[in-house]
Design an enzyme around this catalytic site. Sequence first.
Site, PDB file in Angstrom:
ATOM      1  N   ASP A  29      37.697  38.427  41.160  1.00  0.00           N
ATOM      2  CA  ASP A  29      37.824  38.323  39.784  1.00  0.00           C
ATOM      3  C   ASP A  29      38.404  36.978  39.495  1.00  0.00           C
ATOM      4  O   ASP A  29      38.912  36.305  40.130  1.00  0.00           O
ATOM      5  CB  ASP A  29      38.825  39.465  39.389  1.00  0.00           C
TER       6      ASP A  29
ATOM      7  N   ASP B 209      41.222  36.026  36.855  1.00  0.00           N
ATOM      8  CA  ASP B 209      42.091  36.392  35.803  1.00  0.00           C
ATOM      9  C   ASP B 209      42.571  35.380  34.965  1.00  0.00           C
ATOM     10  O   ASP B 209      42.973  34.086  35.424  1.00  0.00           O
ATOM     11  CB  ASP B 209      43.272  36.831  36.633  1.00  0.00           C
TER      12      ASP B 209
END
EC number: 2.7.7.66
Length: 205
Positions: free
Chosen positions: A134, A136
């Site tokens: 991911d 962030d």
Amino acid sequence: MSATPRPHDLVWLNHASALEDIAEPWVAQQWRAALPVVVRRDVDDQARVPVGVRGMKREQRAAGWVQARNIVRSVTPEMLVDREVLLHSPFVSQPPVQGAIALTLHRWPWGWGVTGSTGYALATEIPVLHAASDLDLLIRAPQPLDREALLEWQTRVAQLPCRADTQVETPYGAFALNEWLRDGRALLKTSRGARLTATPWHREE
């Protein structure tokens, strides 16, 4: 260090013994002072800086404390989205880094940066990233931000080549941008716990 560390900053310590109140046994085996720790959100009656240590496994996270005088270097999330830093990263081909590069192509009316595993990889060049990682993101928001500009940011983030989430940092804590845009309120994470609010730029009475 003269500047006060803020949540999500990566900091390096002058000695392994500078890390205080760590209970997890794996920390002594895996962590060394050449590796940064991340500033977290907490309060301490001794005015110490709250930090977190990451281990080799995803579930290995440990909370501890350091004295500010033992911090010798600091890297902020904003420093990691310098385009030259991103383009010269050994992880430039990874989707989260490509996503961060895409966001630098637009001039945003706020400071922003990268946190989490992508930020850690960019700061240390340790290969903790993979194709499914991911991205962030953090927006610094000392004042309320324009909703239309935030919607544009969210639209661009949704088009990135990886899953991405944005936290918005106010003077009183941080909240998830998608939650606030969707519901008109969000869970504000503060140094004394979390609270649901529609006004994250206001101090709780």
